[in-house]
Design a protein around this motif. Structure first.
Motif, short mmCIF file in Angstrom:
data_model
loop_
_atom_site.label_atom_id
_atom_site.label_comp_id
_atom_site.label_asym_id
_atom_site.label_seq_id
_atom_site.Cartn_x
_atom_site.Cartn_y
_atom_site.Cartn_z
N ASN A 38 6.02 32.58 40.98
CA ASN A 38 6.16 31.45 41.33
C ASN A 38 4.70 30.72 42.07
OD1 ASN A 38 6.96 32.59 43.64
ND2 ASN A 38 8.32 30.77 44.17
N GLU A 39 4.07 31.60 42.54
CA GLU A 39 2.68 31.49 43.33
C GLU A 39 1.74 32.16 42.66
OE1 GLU A 39 4.32 31.49 47.52
OE2 GLU A 39 4.36 29.27 47.29
N SER A 46 -1.60 37.08 49.88
CA SER A 46 -2.86 38.24 49.62
C SER A 46 -4.26 37.47 49.89
CB SER A 46 -2.65 38.59 48.26
OG SER A 46 -1.50 39.36 48.17
N GLY A 308 3.60 44.86 54.72
CA GLY A 308 3.05 44.22 56.15
C GLY A 308 1.53 43.98 56.03
N MET A 313 -5.44 46.61 51.26
CA MET A 313 -6.03 48.06 50.91
C MET A 313 -5.03 48.90 50.50
SD MET A 313 -5.51 49.90 54.98
CE MET A 313 -5.39 51.46 54.11
C1 FAD Z 1 -3.60 36.93 58.36
C2 FAD Z 1 -3.39 38.04 57.58
C3 FAD Z 1 -4.47 39.24 57.44
C4 FAD Z 1 -4.37 40.13 56.59
N1 FAD Z 1 -5.50 41.09 56.70
C5 FAD Z 1 -5.15 42.42 55.77
C6 FAD Z 1 -6.24 43.10 55.86
O1 FAD Z 1 -7.09 43.08 56.53
N2 FAD Z 1 -6.19 44.36 54.91
C7 FAD Z 1 -4.76 44.45 54.09
O2 FAD Z 1 -4.77 45.49 53.67
N3 FAD Z 1 -3.93 43.58 54.27
C8 FAD Z 1 -3.96 42.40 55.20
N4 FAD Z 1 -2.81 41.55 55.08
C9 FAD Z 1 -1.61 41.74 54.42
C10 FAD Z 1 -1.77 41.68 53.16
O3 FAD Z 1 -2.16 40.11 52.82
C11 FAD Z 1 -0.20 41.90 52.48
O4 FAD Z 1 0.15 42.89 52.69
C12 FAD Z 1 -0.42 41.58 51.11
O5 FAD Z 1 -0.97 40.28 50.69
C13 FAD Z 1 1.10 41.67 50.29
O6 FAD Z 1 0.96 41.31 49.17
P1 FAD Z 1 2.04 41.03 48.00
O7 FAD Z 1 1.63 40.94 46.61
O8 FAD Z 1 3.21 41.97 48.28
O9 FAD Z 1 2.51 39.65 48.47
P2 FAD Z 1 2.21 38.27 48.15
O10 FAD Z 1 0.71 37.92 48.12
O11 FAD Z 1 2.91 37.19 48.98
O12 FAD Z 1 2.61 37.92 46.63
C14 FAD Z 1 4.08 37.95 46.48
C15 FAD Z 1 4.19 37.63 44.97
O13 FAD Z 1 5.51 37.28 44.44
C16 FAD Z 1 5.81 36.12 43.94
N5 FAD Z 1 7.40 35.90 44.24
C17 FAD Z 1 8.02 35.89 45.48
N6 FAD Z 1 9.40 35.86 45.29
C18 FAD Z 1 9.57 35.42 43.70
C19 FAD Z 1 10.63 35.05 42.95
N7 FAD Z 1 11.76 34.96 43.71
N8 FAD Z 1 10.28 34.75 41.71
C20 FAD Z 1 9.02 34.87 41.49
N9 FAD Z 1 7.92 35.21 42.10
C21 FAD Z 1 8.01 35.54 43.45
C22 FAD Z 1 5.05 35.17 45.09
O14 FAD Z 1 4.93 33.95 44.20
C23 FAD Z 1 3.66 35.94 44.74
O15 FAD Z 1 3.14 35.80 43.48
C24 FAD Z 1 -3.01 40.47 55.95
C25 FAD Z 1 -2.09 39.44 56.03
C26 FAD Z 1 -2.16 38.39 56.57
C27 FAD Z 1 -0.99 37.25 56.73
#
Ligand code: FAD
Length: 338
Positions: A38-39, A46, A308, A313
């Motif tokens: 959805n996003e 990320s 987290g 990375m």
């Molecule tokens: C301030 C900050 C600094 C950071 N710095 C670092 C760093 O320096 N190095 C590092 O390695 N990490 C860092 N991180 C951590 C990193 O951003 C996250 O661990 C990572 O982005 C997680 O990725 P993800 O794909 O799991 O989540 P997200 O990027 O949140 O993506 C989740 C996806 O799932 C989708 N989704 C969720 N639920 C549903 C649903 N029910 N139906 C359809 N789609 C759904 C969303 O739409 C989205 O597309 C940082 C985070 C923050 C907030």
């Protein structure tokens, strides 16, 4: 691609979902893969991250060996891209960094990467006076940074080019996917809290300020979650905060003021830097990060979430394991049909 090939869905278009989709396409050619989310892009957590390769001690797999394997495999994956001319388009850059502390030597060390990155050393006395005041301990190290504002579109372009499909949709239950997909990768980050009813998944709220600082070529870390990280396009990330179990997605002006004060004390030249954006992201914190299979509502699911503050990375290392689990599930499925 034919109609008999397995139909696979990757839910989530953050760094985890996109990396799983990329590795899946490499492993299983001629497969129907659909990314559903959805996003996308700048709306994901990320894209808030600076994306530096520097794990903290709260990054944990189910065992110490698996944690280390995820970190090492991720490093190799990024190094392979970094060696190609595509690295800038993919958002990758090498970056050197200082980490200083007034209080503890151990926070300046990093047992997870000291043997992996090309340089990790204790600083000389003179280096403690380079910027900021009163530092007692410090380390200098070289690492890499992955900017998801470039990495996500780069993967998306190649994914679509190889026949992958994208769907914009919120998934409310796995049951809704049962008739359409043979295998589902759950890469929903914080979304898994509701989708899987996972009480072990907790938000670690983060807030950052993006500023124009093309002159900044190094990263700096200080006490109390203070960091200044350069970007490939001259936009630096200033941080931060780490608020456990806080779900507020609004920018907090008190957090912004505290971040600016701490970073400008560290590097006074930042006082003149133009602010481009204030951003908030909820880090999906889970111990351990969840990479495992489960059959949910009759659907074969591989979970890959809960990274987290280290999901950018460590996306590749965890994605490689998730893909392996998924491919094994498909093969056992095929065998049981023989
Ligand atoms: C301030 C900050 C600094 C950071 N710095 C670092 C760093 O320096 N190095 C590092 O390695 N990490 C860092 N991180 C951590 C990193 O951003 C996250 O661990 C990572 O982005 C997680 O990725 P993800 O794909 O799991 O989540 P997200 O990027 O949140 O993506 C989740 C996806 O799932 C989708 N989704 C969720 N639920 C549903 C649903 N029910 N139906 C359809 N789609 C759904 C969303 O739409 C989205 O597309 C940082 C985070 C923050 C907030």
């Amino acid at each position: 691609m034919d109609n008999s090939s397995p139909r696979i869905a990757v839910i989530g278009a953050g760094v985890i979902g996109m990396t799983v989709a990329k590795i899946l396409q490499q492993e299983l050619r001629n497969t129907n893969i659909t990314i559903i989310a959805n996003e996308f892009l700048e709306d994901t957590v990320s894209c808030v991250a600076a994306g530096i390769f520097r794990p903290g001690t709260s990054f944990k797999g189910p065992t110490k060996d698996i944690t280390k394997k995820w970190i090492n495999n991720s490093w190799s994956f990024w190094q392979d891209i970094l060696k190609t001319p595509e690295a800038p388009e993919a958002g990758l850059m090498s970056v050197s960094s200082y980490i200083f502390s007034k209080e503890n030597q151990f926070v300046t060390r990093n047992h997870l990467i000291e043997d992996l990155v090309p340089i990790y050393r204790t600083v000389e006395k003179d280096e403690l006076k380079l910027c900021g005041e009163g530092w007692k301990y410090g380390s200098y190290f070289s690492t890499i940074k992955i900017g998801c504002d470039r990495y996500l579109p780069w993967v998306e372009k190649s994914f679509i080019g190889k026949g992958g499909k994208i769907e914009i949709k919120k998934i409310d239950s796995f049951a809704s996917l049962r008739s359409k997909f043979d295998l589902v990768f759950n890469c929903t980050g914080m979304g898994a809290k509701v989708l899987c009813g996972d009480h072990d998944l907790v938000a670690l709220r983060g807030q950052v300020i993006k500023v124009k600082a093309p002159w900044l070529k190094m990263a700096f870390y200080g006490d109390y979650d203070t960091y200044i990280i350069p970007g490939i396009d001259g936009v630096a990330t200033l941080g931060g905060v780490r608020q456990y179990d806080s779900y507020n997605k609004e920018v907090c002006k008190y957090d912004s003021a505290a971040i600016l004060e701490r970073c400008c004390k560290f590097l006074p030249a930042l006082k003149k830097a133009e602010i481009v954006a204030h951003q908030v992201g909820l880090r999906p914190h889970r111990m351990p990060v969840r990479v495992e299979p489960e059959v949910m509502d009759g659907v074969k699911v591989v979970h890959c979430y809960g990274h987290g503050g280290y999901g950018v990375m460590c996306a590749p290392g965890t994605a490689m394991d998730a893909v392996k689990i998924g491919v094994d599930m498909l093969r056992s499925n095929a065998r049981s049909k023989m």
